[in-house]
Design a protein around this motif. Structure first.
Motif, PDB file in Angstrom:
ATOM      1  N   PRO A 146     -36.615 -18.983  -9.332  1.00  0.00           N
ATOM      2  CA  PRO A 146     -36.793 -19.406  -8.065  1.00  0.00           C
ATOM      3  C   PRO A 146     -36.355 -20.726  -7.806  1.00  0.00           C
ATOM      4  O   PRO A 146     -36.445 -21.481  -8.733  1.00  0.00           O
ATOM      5  CB  PRO A 146     -38.429 -19.023  -7.924  1.00  0.00           C
ATOM      6  N   TRP A 147     -36.150 -20.937  -6.337  1.00  0.00           N
ATOM      7  CA  TRP A 147     -35.730 -22.365  -5.914  1.00  0.00           C
ATOM      8  C   TRP A 147     -36.935 -23.442  -6.266  1.00  0.00           C
ATOM      9  O   TRP A 147     -38.004 -23.166  -5.991  1.00  0.00           O
ATOM     10  CB  TRP A 147     -35.497 -22.329  -4.479  1.00  0.00           C
ATOM     11  N   ARG A 148     -36.393 -24.566  -6.863  1.00  0.00           N
ATOM     12  CA  ARG A 148     -37.418 -25.673  -6.809  1.00  0.00           C
ATOM     13  C   ARG A 148     -36.496 -27.072  -6.550  1.00  0.00           C
ATOM     14  O   ARG A 148     -35.539 -27.240  -7.168  1.00  0.00           O
ATOM     15  CB  ARG A 148     -37.791 -25.911  -8.453  1.00  0.00           C
ATOM     16  N   GLY A 149     -36.891 -27.784  -5.436  1.00  0.00           N
ATOM     17  CA  GLY A 149     -35.940 -28.887  -4.822  1.00  0.00           C
ATOM     18  C   GLY A 149     -36.016 -30.044  -6.074  1.00  0.00           C
ATOM     19  O   GLY A 149     -36.870 -30.004  -7.169  1.00  0.00           O
ATOM     20  N   PRO A 150     -35.202 -30.764  -5.852  1.00  0.00           N
ATOM     21  CA  PRO A 150     -35.097 -32.135  -6.392  1.00  0.00           C
ATOM     22  C   PRO A 150     -36.582 -32.999  -6.584  1.00  0.00           C
ATOM     23  O   PRO A 150     -37.249 -32.969  -5.540  1.00  0.00           O
ATOM     24  CB  PRO A 150     -33.925 -33.070  -5.841  1.00  0.00           C
ATOM     25  N   GLY A 151     -36.644 -33.413  -7.652  1.00  0.00           N
ATOM     26  CA  GLY A 151     -37.933 -34.146  -7.869  1.00  0.00           C
ATOM     27  C   GLY A 151     -38.003 -35.261  -9.043  1.00  0.00           C
ATOM     28  O   GLY A 151     -38.660 -35.200  -9.804  1.00  0.00           O
ATOM     29  N   PRO A 152     -37.036 -36.309  -8.857  1.00  0.00           N
ATOM     30  CA  PRO A 152     -36.791 -37.210  -9.949  1.00  0.00           C
ATOM     31  C   PRO A 152     -37.997 -38.322  -9.864  1.00  0.00           C
ATOM     32  O   PRO A 152     -38.521 -38.414  -8.760  1.00  0.00           O
ATOM     33  CB  PRO A 152     -35.388 -37.945  -9.175  1.00  0.00           C
ATOM     34  N   ASN A 153     -38.187 -38.601 -11.136  1.00  0.00           N
ATOM     35  CA  ASN A 153     -39.241 -39.454 -11.425  1.00  0.00           C
ATOM     36  C   ASN A 153     -39.016 -40.774 -10.515  1.00  0.00           C
ATOM     37  O   ASN A 153     -37.707 -41.036 -10.840  1.00  0.00           O
ATOM     38  CB  ASN A 153     -39.458 -39.574 -12.810  1.00  0.00           C
ATOM     39  N   PRO A 154     -39.848 -41.416 -10.254  1.00  0.00           N
ATOM     40  CA  PRO A 154     -39.532 -42.919  -9.742  1.00  0.00           C
ATOM     41  C   PRO A 154     -39.046 -43.841 -10.771  1.00  0.00           C
ATOM     42  O   PRO A 154     -39.744 -43.721 -11.676  1.00  0.00           O
ATOM     43  CB  PRO A 154     -41.037 -43.371  -9.389  1.00  0.00           C
ATOM     44  N   GLY A 155     -38.120 -44.432 -10.430  1.00  0.00           N
ATOM     45  CA  GLY A 155     -37.519 -45.516 -11.594  1.00  0.00           C
ATOM     46  C   GLY A 155     -36.480 -44.843 -12.300  1.00  0.00           C
ATOM     47  O   GLY A 155     -35.949 -45.531 -13.258  1.00  0.00           O
ATOM     48  N   SER A 156     -36.117 -43.568 -12.284  1.00  0.00           N
ATOM     49  CA  SER A 156     -35.263 -42.597 -13.205  1.00  0.00           C
ATOM     50  C   SER A 156     -33.863 -42.899 -12.821  1.00  0.00           C
ATOM     51  O   SER A 156     -32.982 -42.309 -13.640  1.00  0.00           O
ATOM     52  CB  SER A 156     -35.700 -41.418 -13.304  1.00  0.00           C
ATOM     53  N   GLY A 157     -33.447 -43.580 -11.764  1.00  0.00           N
ATOM     54  CA  GLY A 157     -32.147 -43.865 -11.350  1.00  0.00           C
ATOM     55  C   GLY A 157     -31.540 -42.625 -10.652  1.00  0.00           C
ATOM     56  O   GLY A 157     -32.237 -41.695 -10.173  1.00  0.00           O
ATOM     57  N   THR A 158     -30.310 -42.479 -10.488  1.00  0.00           N
ATOM     58  CA  THR A 158     -29.544 -41.670  -9.561  1.00  0.00           C
ATOM     59  C   THR A 158     -29.262 -40.308 -10.615  1.00  0.00           C
ATOM     60  O   THR A 158     -29.153 -40.253 -11.597  1.00  0.00           O
ATOM     61  CB  THR A 158     -27.905 -41.985  -9.677  1.00  0.00           C
ATOM     62  N   HIS A 159     -29.687 -39.166 -10.046  1.00  0.00           N
ATOM     63  CA  HIS A 159     -29.539 -37.708 -10.542  1.00  0.00           C
ATOM     64  C   HIS A 159     -28.370 -37.061  -9.794  1.00  0.00           C
ATOM     65  O   HIS A 159     -28.485 -37.158  -8.609  1.00  0.00           O
ATOM     66  CB  HIS A 159     -30.765 -36.896 -10.554  1.00  0.00           C
ATOM     67  N   ARG A 160     -27.708 -36.260 -10.475  1.00  0.00           N
ATOM     68  CA  ARG A 160     -26.347 -35.772 -10.116  1.00  0.00           C
ATOM     69  C   ARG A 160     -26.719 -33.901  -9.942  1.00  0.00           C
ATOM     70  O   ARG A 160     -26.462 -33.439 -10.805  1.00  0.00           O
ATOM     71  CB  ARG A 160     -25.364 -35.963 -10.759  1.00  0.00           C
ATOM     72  N   TYR A 161     -27.194 -33.712  -8.729  1.00  0.00           N
ATOM     73  CA  TYR A 161     -27.628 -32.266  -8.659  1.00  0.00           C
ATOM     74  C   TYR A 161     -26.364 -31.593  -8.300  1.00  0.00           C
ATOM     75  O   TYR A 161     -25.741 -31.756  -7.629  1.00  0.00           O
ATOM     76  CB  TYR A 161     -28.561 -32.523  -7.571  1.00  0.00           C
ATOM     77  N   THR A 162     -26.385 -30.519  -9.191  1.00  0.00           N
ATOM     78  CA  THR A 162     -24.837 -29.767  -9.084  1.00  0.00           C
ATOM     79  C   THR A 162     -25.082 -28.210  -8.829  1.00  0.00           C
ATOM     80  O   THR A 162     -25.939 -27.727  -9.423  1.00  0.00           O
ATOM     81  CB  THR A 162     -24.239 -30.066 -10.577  1.00  0.00           C
TER      82      THR A 162
END
Length: 217
Positions: A146-162
């Protein structure tokens, strides 16, 4: 100035963001233009920066494969959504993190498209992407993850969601089992350390389309 094809722009963006060959194979050539549209906004351009709020809800998927244009029923597809940068790009010990696996996507039939182009009323409810005028695919199966949207941790920099779009084998018994085929269930911890292309090889899937966006942690 020479004319640049969309596929060339995609290939250049994938290389620029180092998604080749870590997520996308080096020999990949797109055969479909993949359009992903989140509720409340138009589709994003390849590599565009979004907020996690903009990408929080499950999107609609639009694509058209010329190989499906003919008298036969179009192929079905599986779309996968991963974050290779979990928990961060500098420390990818949990990547790829599996956000979504949706099998059974079906583009409209050629008959439905012909009815749409001719302005005729079709029995098929065809919804259109305003950005590309492509019809959205319909889902014929439940999500394997099931779908789960982006949730990068604060301060973790840029994430490349593909997003990776795969054509499914034409087999009536094709199924995706979360435990057997995805290497575990769909709990938060069970989505870690996954590999989309290894999964595709196991299931006989063919990669046909890719797009991605970035989110800052």
């Amino acid at each position: 100035m020479p004319f640049v094809l969309p596929s060339q722009l995609l290939s250049a963006a994938l290389k620029e963001h180092d998604l080749v060959p870590s997520v996308v194979p080096a020999d990949f050539t797109p055969s479909v233009a993949l359009d992903v549209v989140f509720p409340g906004r138009k589709s994003f351009s390849v590599g565009e920066k979004l907020t996690k709020e903009e990408a929080s809800q499950e999107p609609q998927i639009a694509f058209l494969n010329v190989e499906d244009i003919g008298p036969d029923e179009p192929s079905s597809y599986t779309i996968v959504f991963v974050d290779p940068d979990a928990p961060s790009r500098q420390d990818q010990k949990f990547g790829q993190w599996r956000h979504w696996v949706q099998p059974g996507l079906r583009p409209p039939s050629i008959q439905a498209l012909a009815s749409l182009a001719g302005g005729a009323t079709s029995d098929v409810d065809i919804k259109i992407s305003e950005a590309t005028a492509q019809p959205f695919a319909t889902k014929e199966k439940e999500a394997a993850t099931p779908w789960r949207g982006p949730g990068p941790n604060p301060g973790s920099g840029t994430h490349r969601y593909t997003f990776l779009l795969f054509r499914e084998p034409k087999s009536s018994d094709f199924v995706i089992d979360a435990q057997e085929d995805l290497g575990g269930g769909n709990e938060f911890e069970q989505r870690r350390k996954w590999n989309a292309m290894e999964f595709a090889a196991k299931k006989g899937l063919t990669l046909v389309g890719v797009t991605f966006f970035t989110v800052d942690g």
